[in-house]
Design a protein around this motif. Structure first.
Motif, PDB file in Angstrom:
ATOM      1  N   ALA A   1      32.930  38.838  52.909  1.00  0.00           N
ATOM      2  CA  ALA A   1      34.314  39.726  52.740  1.00  0.00           C
ATOM      3  C   ALA A   1      34.354  40.381  51.134  1.00  0.00           C
ATOM      4  O   ALA A   1      34.848  41.714  51.286  1.00  0.00           O
ATOM      5  CB  ALA A   1      35.590  38.159  52.255  1.00  0.00           C
ATOM      6  N   LEU A   2      34.070  40.216  49.816  1.00  0.00           N
ATOM      7  CA  LEU A   2      33.448  40.543  49.437  1.00  0.00           C
ATOM      8  C   LEU A   2      32.828  42.522  49.486  1.00  0.00           C
ATOM      9  O   LEU A   2      33.424  43.185  48.742  1.00  0.00           O
ATOM     10  CB  LEU A   2      33.154  39.867  47.744  1.00  0.00           C
ATOM     11  N   THR A   3      31.484  42.159  49.879  1.00  0.00           N
ATOM     12  CA  THR A   3      30.719  42.860  49.776  1.00  0.00           C
ATOM     13  C   THR A   3      31.714  44.026  51.098  1.00  0.00           C
ATOM     14  O   THR A   3      31.019  45.588  50.560  1.00  0.00           O
ATOM     15  CB  THR A   3      29.736  41.937  50.482  1.00  0.00           C
ATOM     16  N   ASN A   4      32.266  43.372  52.058  1.00  0.00           N
ATOM     17  CA  ASN A   4      32.795  44.297  52.756  1.00  0.00           C
ATOM     18  C   ASN A   4      34.310  45.143  51.852  1.00  0.00           C
ATOM     19  O   ASN A   4      34.507  46.414  52.531  1.00  0.00           O
ATOM     20  CB  ASN A   4      33.849  44.095  53.853  1.00  0.00           C
ATOM     21  N   VAL A   5      35.011  44.806  50.587  1.00  0.00           N
ATOM     22  CA  VAL A   5      35.716  45.346  50.165  1.00  0.00           C
ATOM     23  C   VAL A   5      35.283  46.486  49.277  1.00  0.00           C
ATOM     24  O   VAL A   5      35.786  47.284  49.131  1.00  0.00           O
ATOM     25  CB  VAL A   5      36.662  44.173  48.639  1.00  0.00           C
ATOM     26  N   LEU A   6      33.733  46.236  48.749  1.00  0.00           N
ATOM     27  CA  LEU A   6      33.060  46.933  48.484  1.00  0.00           C
ATOM     28  C   LEU A   6      32.438  47.923  48.774  1.00  0.00           C
ATOM     29  O   LEU A   6      32.307  49.336  48.613  1.00  0.00           O
ATOM     30  CB  LEU A   6      32.085  46.468  47.153  1.00  0.00           C
ATOM     31  N   ARG A   7      32.061  47.813  50.210  1.00  0.00           N
ATOM     32  CA  ARG A   7      31.327  48.882  50.547  1.00  0.00           C
ATOM     33  C   ARG A   7      32.457  49.896  51.761  1.00  0.00           C
ATOM     34  O   ARG A   7      32.289  51.075  51.438  1.00  0.00           O
ATOM     35  CB  ARG A   7      30.592  48.050  52.267  1.00  0.00           C
ATOM     36  N   HIS A   8      33.384  48.727  52.773  1.00  0.00           N
ATOM     37  CA  HIS A   8      34.504  50.242  53.029  1.00  0.00           C
ATOM     38  C   HIS A   8      35.967  50.316  52.746  1.00  0.00           C
ATOM     39  O   HIS A   8      36.176  51.096  53.376  1.00  0.00           O
ATOM     40  CB  HIS A   8      34.535  49.336  54.298  1.00  0.00           C
ATOM     41  N   ALA A   9      36.550  49.098  52.027  1.00  0.00           N
ATOM     42  CA  ALA A   9      37.616  49.243  51.489  1.00  0.00           C
ATOM     43  C   ALA A   9      38.543  49.830  51.124  1.00  0.00           C
ATOM     44  O   ALA A   9      39.320  50.779  51.108  1.00  0.00           O
ATOM     45  CB  ALA A   9      38.332  48.080  51.189  1.00  0.00           C
ATOM     46  N   SER A  10      37.635  50.792  49.845  1.00  0.00           N
ATOM     47  CA  SER A  10      37.555  51.943  48.512  1.00  0.00           C
ATOM     48  C   SER A  10      38.682  51.270  47.784  1.00  0.00           C
ATOM     49  O   SER A  10      40.057  52.165  47.367  1.00  0.00           O
ATOM     50  CB  SER A  10      38.152  52.666  49.388  1.00  0.00           C
ATOM     51  N   ALA A  11      38.947  49.747  47.550  1.00  0.00           N
ATOM     52  CA  ALA A  11      39.878  49.576  46.789  1.00  0.00           C
ATOM     53  C   ALA A  11      39.898  49.321  45.423  1.00  0.00           C
ATOM     54  O   ALA A  11      39.029  49.652  44.973  1.00  0.00           O
ATOM     55  CB  ALA A  11      40.189  47.928  47.066  1.00  0.00           C
ATOM     56  N   ARG A  12      41.026  49.554  44.760  1.00  0.00           N
ATOM     57  CA  ARG A  12      41.009  49.166  43.702  1.00  0.00           C
ATOM     58  C   ARG A  12      41.197  47.481  42.769  1.00  0.00           C
ATOM     59  O   ARG A  12      41.177  47.500  41.852  1.00  0.00           O
ATOM     60  CB  ARG A  12      41.804  49.732  42.767  1.00  0.00           C
ATOM     61  N   ARG A  13      41.561  46.425  43.174  1.00  0.00           N
ATOM     62  CA  ARG A  13      41.961  45.274  43.035  1.00  0.00           C
ATOM     63  C   ARG A  13      41.369  44.530  44.046  1.00  0.00           C
ATOM     64  O   ARG A  13      41.783  44.654  45.332  1.00  0.00           O
ATOM     65  CB  ARG A  13      43.173  45.608  42.668  1.00  0.00           C
ATOM     66  N   VAL A  14      41.046  43.399  44.234  1.00  0.00           N
ATOM     67  CA  VAL A  14      41.234  41.949  44.906  1.00  0.00           C
ATOM     68  C   VAL A  14      41.836  40.566  44.672  1.00  0.00           C
ATOM     69  O   VAL A  14      41.699  40.441  42.948  1.00  0.00           O
ATOM     70  CB  VAL A  14      40.106  41.694  45.352  1.00  0.00           C
ATOM     71  N   VAL A  15      42.416  40.538  45.538  1.00  0.00           N
ATOM     72  CA  VAL A  15      42.926  38.881  45.316  1.00  0.00           C
ATOM     73  C   VAL A  15      42.380  37.418  45.692  1.00  0.00           C
ATOM     74  O   VAL A  15      42.077  37.761  46.876  1.00  0.00           O
ATOM     75  CB  VAL A  15      44.618  38.611  45.566  1.00  0.00           C
ATOM     76  N   VAL A  16      42.490  36.501  44.806  1.00  0.00           N
ATOM     77  CA  VAL A  16      41.259  35.841  45.710  1.00  0.00           C
ATOM     78  C   VAL A  16      42.273  34.625  45.837  1.00  0.00           C
ATOM     79  O   VAL A  16      41.965  34.268  44.360  1.00  0.00           O
ATOM     80  CB  VAL A  16      40.230  35.965  45.410  1.00  0.00           C
ATOM     81  N   GLN A  17      42.469  33.443  46.341  1.00  0.00           N
ATOM     82  CA  GLN A  17      42.723  32.395  46.627  1.00  0.00           C
ATOM     83  C   GLN A  17      42.552  31.316  46.899  1.00  0.00           C
ATOM     84  O   GLN A  17      42.365  31.118  48.203  1.00  0.00           O
ATOM     85  CB  GLN A  17      44.285  32.359  46.602  1.00  0.00           C
ATOM     86  N   LEU A  18      42.083  30.272  46.539  1.00  0.00           N
ATOM     87  CA  LEU A  18      41.302  28.800  46.930  1.00  0.00           C
ATOM     88  C   LEU A  18      42.936  27.841  46.880  1.00  0.00           C
ATOM     89  O   LEU A  18      42.870  27.415  45.627  1.00  0.00           O
ATOM     90  CB  LEU A  18      39.957  28.822  46.159  1.00  0.00           C
ATOM     91  N   SER A  19      42.867  27.011  48.444  1.00  0.00           N
ATOM     92  CA  SER A  19      44.417  26.252  48.023  1.00  0.00           C
ATOM     93  C   SER A  19      43.477  25.202  48.508  1.00  0.00           C
ATOM     94  O   SER A  19      42.895  25.600  49.656  1.00  0.00           O
ATOM     95  CB  SER A  19      45.507  27.568  48.636  1.00  0.00           C
ATOM     96  N   GLN A  20      44.348  23.820  47.947  1.00  0.00           N
ATOM     97  CA  GLN A  20      43.525  22.911  48.915  1.00  0.00           C
ATOM     98  C   GLN A  20      44.754  22.389  49.835  1.00  0.00           C
ATOM     99  O   GLN A  20      45.983  22.256  49.361  1.00  0.00           O
ATOM    100  CB  GLN A  20      43.510  21.594  47.481  1.00  0.00           C
ATOM    101  N   HIS A  21      44.368  21.269  51.398  1.00  0.00           N
ATOM    102  CA  HIS A  21      45.118  20.996  51.963  1.00  0.00           C
ATOM    103  C   HIS A  21      45.117  19.809  52.307  1.00  0.00           C
ATOM    104  O   HIS A  21      43.946  20.025  52.402  1.00  0.00           O
ATOM    105  CB  HIS A  21      45.210  21.976  53.138  1.00  0.00           C
ATOM    106  N   PRO A  22      46.023  18.981  53.441  1.00  0.00           N
ATOM    107  CA  PRO A  22      45.605  17.595  53.903  1.00  0.00           C
ATOM    108  C   PRO A  22      43.956  17.663  54.920  1.00  0.00           C
ATOM    109  O   PRO A  22      43.411  16.701  54.798  1.00  0.00           O
ATOM    110  CB  PRO A  22      46.744  17.143  54.489  1.00  0.00           C
ATOM    111  N   ASP A  23      44.608  19.009  55.113  1.00  0.00           N
ATOM    112  CA  ASP A  23      42.704  18.746  56.124  1.00  0.00           C
ATOM    113  C   ASP A  23      41.938  19.741  55.662  1.00  0.00           C
ATOM    114  O   ASP A  23      40.548  19.818  57.099  1.00  0.00           O
ATOM    115  CB  ASP A  23      43.489  19.008  57.688  1.00  0.00           C
ATOM    116  N   GLY A  24      42.152  20.561  54.964  1.00  0.00           N
ATOM    117  CA  GLY A  24      41.286  21.287  54.543  1.00  0.00           C
ATOM    118  C   GLY A  24      41.078  22.020  53.571  1.00  0.00           C
ATOM    119  O   GLY A  24      42.239  22.471  52.911  1.00  0.00           O
TER     120      GLY A  24
END
Length: 411
Positions: A321-344
């Motif tokens: 996903a990060l590689t796609n952002v760098l190659r194709h998105a022309s993005a200036r900023r990326v937000v990454v969120q990892l969260s825990q839930h009861p099932d995963g």
């Protein structure tokens, strides 16, 4: 004498009068009975006419019913047949009457037809089975048959009613469903093989990374030390030798960095040592060093306990996903969120780039997107991608803590 005669005449006259009165009463009764009989005859005529109307209505319903109906005797000799049955058998109704039904059964199915026919007299209710019929001038057709026995007042069988429905399309659908089920089974086997292959690949990556670190990187470090020793020993050597040694040292520095980079790409040691969250943060820091792209990271406060295969799959999907952002998105900023839930776990990667077109989202040749989905699916997870032109892209990975069986229970 005269008085006796007169008396006799008077008695006769009285008798005749009484007789005439009784006759009058009888005539009146006969007239009433006649009127009642006329009324009964009229009622019978009306009932007969109504019965004829009902019979005609039944006959029309029978003749023009959309399903094929046949009435036979107990030996399956055709007595009545409607238009749908005639069309199904490709024979006109008059030519079908007084013909045995078995003539229109596929030859190889006739023994089975007689077996079913023998069982009918012992059946109550509707008896159903499937068989192939042989219409005139056509190939065999599969049909579903429902048969009921008609019994007389004494309960003895006297006729059979047959309902025939063509099931060619149904059989075709069943065959397609069977082929689809076979294809799904093959896909599952391929996915299992792919999962095994990926697991073996990860093990091979880990082994190669370890050998690179333990052997190649160590050997290069020893060579660098030797070159440094030679440089110190040959301070008085000519300029050409000293220049050659400097170039060798620089080349070794480059090789050591390349070996470390290759080993890290094969299998980041930090993933084994510190886990998924630390590896995600390290990867973002590396991207910022190389590209200057800003990032925002939100991680759970508690440690994440995840089996090695799932941690590796999540990290590889994050890398893609990060590689796609760098190659194709022309993005200036990326937000990454990892969260825990009861099932995963849920991992979200959102950028502010130019987005992905709908055609590319569904393009089977987009190997990066396809590999993310397949990696997740192999472990019971799911990858969804939301994007609009000019509004960036959001990749969401949902990964269960444990593998899920086909019924949805944990294994």
């Amino acid at each position: 004498m005269q008085q006796r005669a007169t008396r006799t005449l008077e008695v006769l006259e009285e008798t005749l009068t009484e007789a005439f009165q009784e006759l009058q009463i009888t005539l009146e009764e006969l007239q009433v009975a006649n009127e009642e009989m006329c009324q009964q005859n009229e009622g019978l005529a009306a009932a007969r006419q109504m019965a004829e109307v009902e019979r005609q209505r039944y006959q029309e319903l029978f003749d023009f019913a959309p399903d094929a109906y046949i009435v036979t005797d107990m030996a399956a000799m055709i007595q009545e047949v409607n238009h749908a049955a005639a069309a199904l058998l490709a024979v006109s109704p008059p030519r079908l009457r007084r013909k045995p039904l078995y003539l229109y059964v596929a030859p190889d199915e006739q023994p089975a037809f007689y077996d079913h026919l023998a069982r009918l007299t012992k059946q109550d209710g509707v008896y159903s089975w499937e068989i192939r019929i042989q219409p005139r001038g056509r190939g065999p057709l599969p049909v579903a048959i429902s048969t009921a026995v008609v019994r007389n007042a004494q309960g003895n069988p006297r006729a059979l009613r047959w309902l025939l429905r063509g099931i060619t399309e149904q059989k075709a659908v069943q065959e397609r469903a069977k082929q689809a089920e076979l294809a799904i089974q093959q896909s599952r086997e391929q996915l299992r093989a792919l999962a095994t292959h990926l697991q073996n690949q990860q093990e091979e990556r880990r082994r190669i990374a370890r050998e690179i670190h333990d052997e190649l990187a160590l050997a290069l470090t020893v060579l660098k030390i030797d070159v440094a020793w030679l440089s110190n020993r040959w301070r008085r050597a000519d300029a050409a030798c000293r220049d050659r040694l400097r170039r060798m040292a620089a080349l070794l520095d480059g090789l050591i960095c390349a070996v470390r980079r290759i080993g890290t790409e094969l299998r980041p040691e930090i993933l084994d040592d510190l886990g998924l969250t630390a590896t995600i943060e390290w990867q973002l820091q590396e991207v910022r060093k190389r590209t200057g792209m800003a990032y925002e990271l939100a991680l759970p406060e508690e440690d994440i306990l995840l089996e090695q295969a799932r941690a590796t799959a999540m990290f590889r999907i994050f890398q893609e996903a990060l590689t796609n952002v760098l190659r194709h998105a022309s993005a200036r900023r990326v937000v990454v969120q990892l969260s825990q839930h009861p099932d995963g776990l849920v991992l979200e990667v959102t950028d502010d780039g130019k987005g992905i077109t709908p055609s590319r989202l569904t393009d089977r040749s987009s190997l990066g997107l396809l590999s993310m989905r397949e990696r997740a699916h192999l472990l019971g997870g799911e990858v969804t991608i939301q994007s609009k032109a000019g509004e960036g892209t959001k990749v969401t990975l949902r990964m269960p803590y444990e593998a899920m069986s086909q019924t949805g229970s944990r294994r």
